[in-house]
Structures are given as structure tokens and as C-alpha cells.
Motif scaffolding. Structure first.
Motif, mmCIF file in Angstrom:
data_model
loop_
_atom_site.group_PDB
_atom_site.id
_atom_site.type_symbol
_atom_site.label_atom_id
_atom_site.label_comp_id
_atom_site.label_asym_id
_atom_site.label_seq_id
_atom_site.Cartn_x
_atom_site.Cartn_y
_atom_site.Cartn_z
ATOM 1 N N ALA A 220 14.563 -23.952 -23.317
ATOM 2 C CA ALA A 220 14.053 -22.646 -22.910
ATOM 3 C C ALA A 220 13.354 -21.959 -24.073
ATOM 4 C CB ALA A 220 15.200 -21.781 -22.391
ATOM 5 N N SER A 221 13.889 -22.118 -25.275
ATOM 6 C CA SER A 221 13.257 -21.559 -26.468
ATOM 7 C C SER A 221 11.878 -22.177 -26.699
ATOM 8 C CB SER A 221 14.152 -21.776 -27.690
ATOM 9 O OG SER A 221 13.540 -21.284 -28.858
ATOM 10 N N PHE A 222 11.783 -23.481 -26.432
ATOM 11 C CA PHE A 222 10.496 -24.162 -26.571
ATOM 12 C C PHE A 222 9.477 -23.620 -25.568
ATOM 13 C CE2 PHE A 222 7.796 -27.787 -25.225
ATOM 14 C CZ PHE A 222 7.058 -27.912 -26.397
ATOM 15 N N PHE A 223 9.907 -23.385 -24.323
ATOM 16 C CA PHE A 223 9.020 -22.795 -23.321
ATOM 17 C C PHE A 223 8.532 -21.415 -23.758
ATOM 18 C CE2 PHE A 223 11.203 -25.401 -19.765
ATOM 19 C CZ PHE A 223 10.354 -26.470 -20.028
ATOM 20 N N ILE A 224 9.420 -20.635 -24.349
ATOM 21 C CA ILE A 224 9.044 -19.303 -24.832
ATOM 22 C C ILE A 224 7.969 -19.412 -25.906
ATOM 23 C CG2 ILE A 224 9.870 -17.286 -26.124
ATOM 24 C CD1 ILE A 224 12.536 -17.586 -24.655
#
Length: 268
Positions: A220-224
Motif C-alpha cells: 500500500a505504501s508503494f501504491f501511495i
């Protein structure tokens, strides 16, 4: 005038993003998927026993190919997305649902952008020499040095880059014309881009911090990070579109003034 121009550019790029958010998603979502896919393939092909950064020299050919493909996607994003966003803001051209266009206009945009960057190399060398002489010893001094470096080079680069919106909307403008016509716009555009970057960086950092607190997944951090990068690109492009619109307004005012002064007086 400086303050009003900076506020206009800063608020205008956010207004453009919010009012055309669906078009922003159409322009960026497919490129975002390709960026994620390239990162996933690179992670899957990472040599066994390596974590984090992997040196390309001596790495397996499939891993090198995945890294090259990811870099190529980034280059395509940096020409395709800005061109589409310029055309949306300056021509109100609606993008298709899937926007993966890289053709003559985008290649020309990329080459003109490279020309603007190359023109800034002498100024960059002078700035780097000054940084070496200064040799900041603390994080605060390094932050001050990097900020000064940005505000030394960025206004100059943005003035040269005024030819990029012209390329995007198929209007003629040379490098020299871009620099001379944009007098007084370099620092306001640089400040607007810098402030927009600070806003998005703060928001993305806050979201990632909340994910860590809540035990969110690293994916999810990567998507952000991907989403924040796309938003930063269109916000910077929005500032440049705003600057180009000011150039158009100046040209219209100059043409009207010339027409007024050259109009023959009536003989009574």
C-alpha cells in the motif's frame, strides 16, 4: 505582482487537478499499472540473496532487462502524461479511457525537455562548485544548500521549459523565445512548484506514517508513492500551463496595443 502571480499559479494547478480529476485518472492509471508491473517484475527477478539495491554490473540479464523496461516506462510517463495534461488544460482536449500514447508529439516534447536540461548544465556546474566550496556539515546546512540550489536553477529551467506547453499544443516557440517571453515568471513558477511538492510530500508521508501505525502492508505504501509521483507531475505541468496561459495573455495585450497605436486617426 510577484505574490499575485505565485498565488495564481499555485492555486490554479490544484484547481485544475480537482476540477479535472476524472481526466487525470484516465491519463495516468494505465501508466501507473505499467510502473507497478515493472517494479514487481524487477522484484521477482532480483538475484537471490540480494535485498534493496542491486548493482546492475554483473546482474542476471533478466533483471537488467526488467530495470531497463522500468526506466523506459518512466521516460514515457514523463512525456506522455505532461503532453496530455497540457492539452487538457490549454485546449480542453478530453483524453481516452486508456492513454498510452507516445508518438511524434511526445518524442518532440521529450527532446525539447532534454535540450532545456542541457542548457542548464553550465549553471548546474557553477552551483555544484559553490556547494563543494561551502561543504555543508550538518543536515540543516545541506537542506539550505539544496533549497538554494533549487531556486537558482529551477526558475531558469522553467523559463526555458515554456516551449514545452507550446510543443504539446502544436504552437511554434523556440528556446530563446521561451526564455525572453517568460521574463518575470521564473521565480513565481519555481515557488509554486516547490510549494506544491511540499504539500504532496507531506500528505504522502502522513499517509505512509498512518499505514505504519495501523500495520498496513508495504505494498500500500508503494501504491501511495506511485500516486504521489503522478500527482506531482501533473501539478508541475499545471504550473507550466498556467505560466503559458500568462504568456498568451501578454501576447494578446501586446497585439491589442500594437493595433491601437498603428490604427490611422480619423481626419475630420
Amino acid at each position: 505582482m510577484f505574490f499575485q502571480t505565485t498565488v495564481r499559479l499555485f492555486t490554479g494547478t490544484f484547481k485544475a487537478l480537482f476540477s479535472n480529476f476524472l481526466d487525470f485518472l484516465k491519463i495516468t492509471w494505465a501508466w501507473g499499472v505499467l510502473l507497478i508491473a515493472a517494479q514487481v517484475f524487477a522484484a521477482l527477478l532480483t538475484p537471490a540473496g540480494h535485498f534493496g539495491r542491486v548493482p546492475l554490473a554483473g546482474a542476471p540479464a533478466p533483471f537488467q532487462g526488467a530495470v531497463f523496461a522500468g526506466a523506459l516506462v518512466v521516460v514515457f510517463v514523463l512525456c506522455s502524461v505532461p503532453v496530455a495534461w497540457h492539452r487538457k488544460l490549454l485546449l480542453d482536449e478530453a483524453p481516452g479511457f486508456i492513454h498510452l500514447r507516445v508518438w511524434k508529439r511526445e518524442i518532440k516534447f521529450l527532446l525539447r525537455g532534454a535540450l532545456a536540461l542541457l542548457t542548464c548544465i553550465p549553471l548546474l556546474l557553477v552551483a555544484l562548485m559553490a556547494a563543494v566550496i561551502w561543504q555543508p556539515s550538518t543536515q540543516l546546512e545541506a537542506l539550505v544548500a539544496s533549497t538554494l540550489l533549487n531556486f537558482l536553477i529551477l526558475p531558469f529551467l522553467l523559463r526555458l521549459s515554456m516551449m514545452l506547453p507550446a510543443v504539446a499544443v502544436d504552437e511554434p516557440m523556440t528556446l530563446g523565445e521561451a526564455f525572453t517571453d517568460s521574463e518575470g515568471l521564473g521565480l513565481p513558477m519555481a515557488l509554486a512548484v516547490y510549494l506544491a511538492g511540499l504539500c504532496i510530500t507531506a500528505i504522502s508521508y502522513g499517509l505512509e506514517l498512518a499505514l505504519r501505525v495501523l500495520g498496513g502492508a508495504q505494498l500500500a505504501s508503494f501504491f501511495i508513492d506511485i500516486a504521489a509521483s503522478m500527482v506531482l507531475v501533473v501539478l508541475a505541468v499545471g504550473v507550466m500551463s498556467g505560466g503559458y496561459q500568462i504568456l498568451r495573455e501578454r501576447k494578446t495585450a501586446e497585439d491589442a496595443h500594437k493595433a491601437e497605436t498603428t490604427r490611422p486617426t480619423e481626419v475630420r
